[in-house]
Design a protein around this motif. Structure first.
Motif, PDB file in Angstrom:
ATOM      1  N   ASP A  34       0.889  -1.169   0.000  1.00 45.22           N
ATOM      2  CA  ASP A  34       0.000   0.000   0.000  1.00 45.22           C
ATOM      3  C   ASP A  34       0.920   1.210   0.000  1.00 45.22           C
ATOM      4  O   ASP A  34       1.961   1.202   0.668  1.00 45.22           O
ATOM      5  CB  ASP A  34      -0.882   0.052   1.247  1.00 45.22           C
ATOM      6  CG  ASP A  34      -1.953  -1.018   1.264  1.00 45.22           C
ATOM      7  OD1 ASP A  34      -2.317  -1.513   0.188  1.00 45.22           O
ATOM      8  OD2 ASP A  34      -2.424  -1.371   2.366  1.00 45.22           O
ATOM      9  N   LEU A  35       0.547   2.248  -0.719  1.00 46.72           N
ATOM     10  CA  LEU A  35       1.341   3.477  -0.764  1.00 46.72           C
ATOM     11  C   LEU A  35       0.382   4.655  -0.675  1.00 46.72           C
ATOM     12  O   LEU A  35      -0.589   4.722  -1.419  1.00 46.72           O
ATOM     13  CB  LEU A  35       2.153   3.545  -2.061  1.00 46.72           C
ATOM     14  CG  LEU A  35       3.004   4.791  -2.279  1.00 46.72           C
ATOM     15  CD1 LEU A  35       4.105   4.885  -1.230  1.00 46.72           C
ATOM     16  CD2 LEU A  35       3.618   4.762  -3.672  1.00 46.72           C
ATOM     17  N   PHE A  36       0.660   5.578   0.255  1.00 48.59           N
ATOM     18  CA  PHE A  36      -0.189   6.753   0.396  1.00 48.59           C
ATOM     19  C   PHE A  36       0.650   7.940   0.836  1.00 48.59           C
ATOM     20  O   PHE A  36       1.757   7.782   1.321  1.00 48.59           O
ATOM     21  CB  PHE A  36      -1.340   6.503   1.387  1.00 48.59           C
ATOM     22  CG  PHE A  36      -0.902   6.132   2.769  1.00 48.59           C
ATOM     23  CD1 PHE A  36      -0.690   7.104   3.737  1.00 48.59           C
ATOM     24  CD2 PHE A  36      -0.704   4.797   3.118  1.00 48.59           C
ATOM     25  CE1 PHE A  36      -0.296   6.755   5.023  1.00 48.59           C
ATOM     26  CE2 PHE A  36      -0.315   4.442   4.396  1.00 48.59           C
ATOM     27  CZ  PHE A  36      -0.102   5.421   5.351  1.00 48.59           C
ATOM     28  N   ARG A  37       0.101   9.131   0.619  1.00 48.84           N
ATOM     29  CA  ARG A  37       0.765  10.356   1.057  1.00 48.84           C
ATOM     30  C   ARG A  37       0.069  10.861   2.306  1.00 48.84           C
ATOM     31  O   ARG A  37      -1.157  10.937   2.370  1.00 48.84           O
ATOM     32  CB  ARG A  37       0.734  11.422  -0.029  1.00 48.84           C
ATOM     33  CG  ARG A  37       1.501  12.677   0.401  1.00 48.84           C
ATOM     34  CD  ARG A  37       1.742  13.634  -0.725  1.00 48.84           C
ATOM     35  NE  ARG A  37       2.480  14.802  -0.218  1.00 48.84           N
ATOM     36  CZ  ARG A  37       3.032  15.693  -0.987  1.00 48.84           C
ATOM     37  NH1 ARG A  37       2.961  15.558  -2.300  1.00 48.84           N
ATOM     38  NH2 ARG A  37       3.678  16.712  -0.475  1.00 48.84           N
ATOM     39  N   ASP A  40       3.693  15.718   4.497  1.00 49.18           N
ATOM     40  CA  ASP A  40       4.913  15.981   3.736  1.00 49.18           C
ATOM     41  C   ASP A  40       5.763  14.729   3.525  1.00 49.18           C
ATOM     42  O   ASP A  40       6.972  14.807   3.341  1.00 49.18           O
ATOM     43  CB  ASP A  40       5.746  17.064   4.429  1.00 49.18           C
ATOM     44  CG  ASP A  40       6.200  16.645   5.818  1.00 49.18           C
ATOM     45  OD1 ASP A  40       5.723  15.598   6.309  1.00 49.18           O
ATOM     46  OD2 ASP A  40       7.031  17.355   6.399  1.00 49.18           O
ATOM     47  N   HIS A  41       5.111  13.536   3.559  1.00 48.27           N
ATOM     48  CA  HIS A  41       5.846  12.307   3.277  1.00 48.27           C
ATOM     49  C   HIS A  41       4.895  11.247   2.710  1.00 48.27           C
ATOM     50  O   HIS A  41       3.673  11.352   2.841  1.00 48.27           O
ATOM     51  CB  HIS A  41       6.559  11.802   4.529  1.00 48.27           C
ATOM     52  CG  HIS A  41       5.626  11.463   5.658  1.00 48.27           C
ATOM     53  ND1 HIS A  41       5.123  12.416   6.508  1.00 48.27           N
ATOM     54  CD2 HIS A  41       5.099  10.290   6.066  1.00 48.27           C
ATOM     55  CE1 HIS A  41       4.326  11.841   7.388  1.00 48.27           C
ATOM     56  NE2 HIS A  41       4.294  10.547   7.129  1.00 48.27           N
ATOM     57  N   TYR A  42       5.491  10.259   2.067  1.00 47.67           N
ATOM     58  CA  TYR A  42       4.763   9.103   1.578  1.00 47.67           C
ATOM     59  C   TYR A  42       5.031   7.948   2.540  1.00 47.67           C
ATOM     60  O   TYR A  42       6.086   7.873   3.161  1.00 47.67           O
ATOM     61  CB  TYR A  42       5.227   8.696   0.173  1.00 47.67           C
ATOM     62  CG  TYR A  42       4.920   9.727  -0.875  1.00 47.67           C
ATOM     63  CD1 TYR A  42       3.691   9.742  -1.522  1.00 47.67           C
ATOM     64  CD2 TYR A  42       5.862  10.681  -1.228  1.00 47.67           C
ATOM     65  CE1 TYR A  42       3.401  10.691  -2.485  1.00 47.67           C
ATOM     66  CE2 TYR A  42       5.586  11.634  -2.193  1.00 47.67           C
ATOM     67  CZ  TYR A  42       4.358  11.637  -2.823  1.00 47.67           C
ATOM     68  OH  TYR A  42       4.082  12.577  -3.774  1.00 47.67           O
ATOM     69  N   VAL A  43       4.076   7.030   2.641  1.00 44.96           N
ATOM     70  CA  VAL A  43       4.241   5.843   3.471  1.00 44.96           C
ATOM     71  C   VAL A  43       3.951   4.629   2.605  1.00 44.96           C
ATOM     72  O   VAL A  43       2.915   4.561   1.942  1.00 44.96           O
ATOM     73  CB  VAL A  43       3.293   5.867   4.694  1.00 44.96           C
ATOM     74  CG1 VAL A  43       3.433   4.589   5.503  1.00 44.96           C
ATOM     75  CG2 VAL A  43       3.566   7.085   5.559  1.00 44.96           C
ATOM     76  N   THR A 118       9.050   5.056   5.219  1.00 48.28           N
ATOM     77  CA  THR A 118       8.621   6.453   5.203  1.00 48.28           C
ATOM     78  C   THR A 118       9.512   7.203   4.230  1.00 48.28           C
ATOM     79  O   THR A 118      10.740   7.187   4.367  1.00 48.28           O
ATOM     80  CB  THR A 118       8.717   7.073   6.608  1.00 48.28           C
ATOM     81  OG1 THR A 118       7.925   6.268   7.498  1.00 48.28           O
ATOM     82  CG2 THR A 118       8.200   8.492   6.615  1.00 48.28           C
ATOM     83  N   ILE A 119       8.890   7.848   3.244  1.00 44.86           N
ATOM     84  CA  ILE A 119       9.606   8.509   2.156  1.00 44.86           C
ATOM     85  C   ILE A 119       9.261   9.995   2.198  1.00 44.86           C
ATOM     86  O   ILE A 119       8.180  10.400   1.763  1.00 44.86           O
ATOM     87  CB  ILE A 119       9.199   7.902   0.792  1.00 44.86           C
ATOM     88  CG1 ILE A 119       9.368   6.376   0.838  1.00 44.86           C
ATOM     89  CG2 ILE A 119       9.979   8.522  -0.341  1.00 44.86           C
ATOM     90  CD1 ILE A 119       8.658   5.645  -0.277  1.00 44.86           C
ATOM     91  N   PRO A 120      10.165  10.826   2.722  1.00 44.88           N
ATOM     92  CA  PRO A 120       9.856  12.259   2.850  1.00 44.88           C
ATOM     93  C   PRO A 120       9.931  13.000   1.516  1.00 44.88           C
ATOM     94  O   PRO A 120      10.743  12.683   0.644  1.00 44.88           O
ATOM     95  CB  PRO A 120      10.915  12.783   3.815  1.00 44.88           C
ATOM     96  CG  PRO A 120      11.968  11.756   3.879  1.00 44.88           C
ATOM     97  CD  PRO A 120      11.435  10.477   3.328  1.00 44.88           C
TER      98      PRO A 120
END
Length: 147
Positions: A34-37, A40-43, A118-120
């Protein structure tokens, strides 16, 4: 008397197509994500139940995020499988990252079979206000830029 069982034929065909003829090392490995924003970051959440935490690896190279993990397959010795749906072996998933990602601050954790990455968003990609100066007036109106 012979019995006709069409389901056993379908099972045999599916096993042959998926490479499940008793050798689970050749079976497709699937890592659902699963990928969501969130602000100010993506998870990114990846399901990896039964995976040894020491085998989980998250890396970034030239804009590609790579997730790898390994689940040790059970020994087939002395076992007659009735069904084998829990695949063993290596799992790998790659995702292309956009230009606006801060790759230096990506973090990851693995808990209860779920890998959380966690992708900022990079500062340069965040919405910011740009001040507009007026040479004729003493006021400085501002315009808000949105990404």
């Amino acid at each position: 008397m012979l019995r006709f069982d069409p389901f056993s034929d379908f099972d045999a065909m599916a096993k042959q197509l998926l490479g499940m003829s008793g050798d689970t090392s050749r079976v497709p490995r699937f890592m659902p994500v699963d990928l969501f924003r969130a602000g100010d970051h993506y998870v990114l959440l990846a399901d990896l139940p039964g995976v040894d935490p020491g085998s989980v690896d998250v890396s970034v190279h030239e804009g590609t995020l790579t997730l790898t993990a390994e689940r040790t397959a059970r020994s087939d010795e002395g076992v007659q499988w009735l069904t084998s749906e829990r695949f063993g072996g290596k799992f790998r998933r790659q995702l292309s990252l956009g230009e606006g990602i801060d790759t230096e601050r990506i973090s990851a954790s693995y808990d209860n079979g779920v890998l959380t990455v966690t992708i900022p968003v990079a500062e340069r990609a965040k919405p910011r206000k740009i001040e507009v100066l007026s040479s004729t007036e003493g006021t400085t109106p501002s315009i808000e830029a949105k990404a």
